[in-house]
Design a protein around this motif. Sequence first.
Motif, mmCIF file in Angstrom:
data_model
loop_
_atom_site.group_PDB
_atom_site.id
_atom_site.type_symbol
_atom_site.label_atom_id
_atom_site.label_comp_id
_atom_site.label_asym_id
_atom_site.label_seq_id
_atom_site.Cartn_x
_atom_site.Cartn_y
_atom_site.Cartn_z
ATOM 1 N N PRO A 179 34.309 36.590 43.828
ATOM 2 C CA PRO A 179 32.963 36.672 44.410
ATOM 3 C C PRO A 179 32.419 38.086 44.566
ATOM 4 O O PRO A 179 31.382 38.281 45.196
ATOM 5 N N ALA A 180 33.083 39.090 43.978
ATOM 6 C CA ALA A 180 32.428 40.388 43.810
ATOM 7 C C ALA A 180 31.223 40.205 42.889
ATOM 8 O O ALA A 180 30.250 40.967 42.962
ATOM 9 N N PHE A 181 31.289 39.205 42.030
ATOM 10 C CA PHE A 181 30.163 38.761 41.210
ATOM 11 C C PHE A 181 29.305 37.846 42.094
ATOM 12 O O PHE A 181 29.792 36.838 42.596
ATOM 13 N N SER A 227 37.060 47.424 47.447
ATOM 14 C CA SER A 227 36.913 46.460 48.543
ATOM 15 C C SER A 227 38.226 46.380 49.301
ATOM 16 O O SER A 227 39.233 46.987 48.911
ATOM 17 N N ASP A 228 38.231 45.606 50.377
ATOM 18 C CA ASP A 228 39.458 45.402 51.148
ATOM 19 C C ASP A 228 40.482 44.572 50.380
ATOM 20 O O ASP A 228 41.643 44.469 50.796
ATOM 21 N N PHE A 229 40.068 43.954 49.282
ATOM 22 C CA PHE A 229 40.947 43.045 48.548
ATOM 23 C C PHE A 229 41.409 43.638 47.214
ATOM 24 O O PHE A 229 42.135 42.994 46.472
ATOM 25 N N GLY A 230 40.987 44.851 46.933
ATOM 26 C CA GLY A 230 41.328 45.498 45.679
ATOM 27 C C GLY A 230 40.088 46.106 45.054
ATOM 28 O O GLY A 230 39.008 46.121 45.655
ATOM 29 N N THR A 231 40.245 46.608 43.850
ATOM 30 C CA THR A 231 39.125 47.208 43.131
ATOM 31 C C THR A 231 38.725 46.300 41.983
ATOM 32 O O THR A 231 39.551 45.937 41.136
ATOM 33 N N PHE A 232 37.450 45.929 41.982
ATOM 34 C CA PHE A 232 36.927 45.060 40.943
ATOM 35 C C PHE A 232 36.185 45.904 39.907
ATOM 36 O O PHE A 232 35.483 46.853 40.262
ATOM 37 N N HIS A 252 40.752 43.840 36.588
ATOM 38 C CA HIS A 252 40.601 44.180 37.995
ATOM 39 C C HIS A 252 41.933 44.708 38.534
ATOM 40 O O HIS A 252 43.017 44.373 38.032
ATOM 41 N N ASP A 253 41.846 45.521 39.557
ATOM 42 C CA ASP A 253 43.052 46.041 40.220
ATOM 43 C C ASP A 253 43.188 45.317 41.562
ATOM 44 O O ASP A 253 42.801 45.818 42.609
ATOM 45 N N VAL A 254 43.734 44.104 41.499
ATOM 46 C CA VAL A 254 43.838 43.233 42.670
ATOM 47 C C VAL A 254 45.270 42.729 42.771
ATOM 48 O O VAL A 254 45.799 42.141 41.831
ATOM 49 N N ASP A 255 45.887 42.940 43.918
ATOM 50 C CA ASP A 255 47.280 42.550 44.112
ATOM 51 C C ASP A 255 47.391 41.129 44.672
ATOM 52 O O ASP A 255 46.430 40.563 45.202
#
Length: 296
Positions: free
Chosen positions: A120-122, A77-82, A155-158
């Motif tokens: 909210p990827a869930f 996603s634009d916000f990282g990888t879930f 998750h890979d989210v910065d």
Amino acid sequence: MRRILLSLLVIFLVALAGAWSVTRPATVPEAALAGLTGDATRGEAVFWAAGCASCHAAEGANGEDRLTLTGGQRFASDFGTFVAPNISMHPEEGIGDWTLAEFVTALQEGTSPDGRHYYPAFPYTAYRLAERQDLVDLWDFWQTLPASDVASEPHDVDFPYSVRRAVGLWNLLNLNDEFVVDGDLTEQELRGRYLSEALAHCAECHTPRNALGGLDRGAWMAGAPNPSGSGTIPALTPDRLRWSRDEIAAYLNDGFTPDFDSAGGHMVSVIRNLALLPEEDRAAIAAYLKVLPPAE
């Protein structure tokens, strides 16, 4: 000057306390589920309609293996990888030690048993529209599923998206307890709306999002960029998808389009799920799609 600085500090602390309060994770109390008894047979239908296996089964799983919800699939996603977590019945690595209230809380409030916001990827944003009875039935079916001891990956989210508390603010802006399509709908169209908007969460892929990742309810099912960055996800509105109801229902059963093409990507898994529902449910989804507002 000192008095001004003190006043500003007080205002800041009050604002911070207010923000902390309104962004706290919500829960569903046990009392809200009192009197509801689950039915695993009905819960299996909810399981397939809600697409649980599509995200939480292992990548490439087929047949009975789709019932082992070991997680591990990655969603860019634009916000990282879930990364989908293990939600099998394993008591440590999965959700086998959860209570019914914790299960429903996760699905409808996006809150974990330890009191943290889920990202909210869930699609708790959609599941919050589901009937509580359906979720109780789903939990009853869940007890029959196998356990997997595979550990969930992080998750890979910065930063700043890694700040879970900030999801509470996102929820304030984006959670909605009303269906999008309203008006004088038939019983079949209402059933299709429930399946599409609440359980199958079709809009999560087929509706464009705003800058914060919230669904644009004014462009409902009007198509969206593919989060993977490859191509677009098609519109489902009747001005764009001009198949007949029967053609839509048939596609949801076998994956073949009226022009002899076939479903690809994530839609393959979605159709595997919907093909296990009663024929009347696929017909209801088709009826709902035909009353969507136009994309134009």
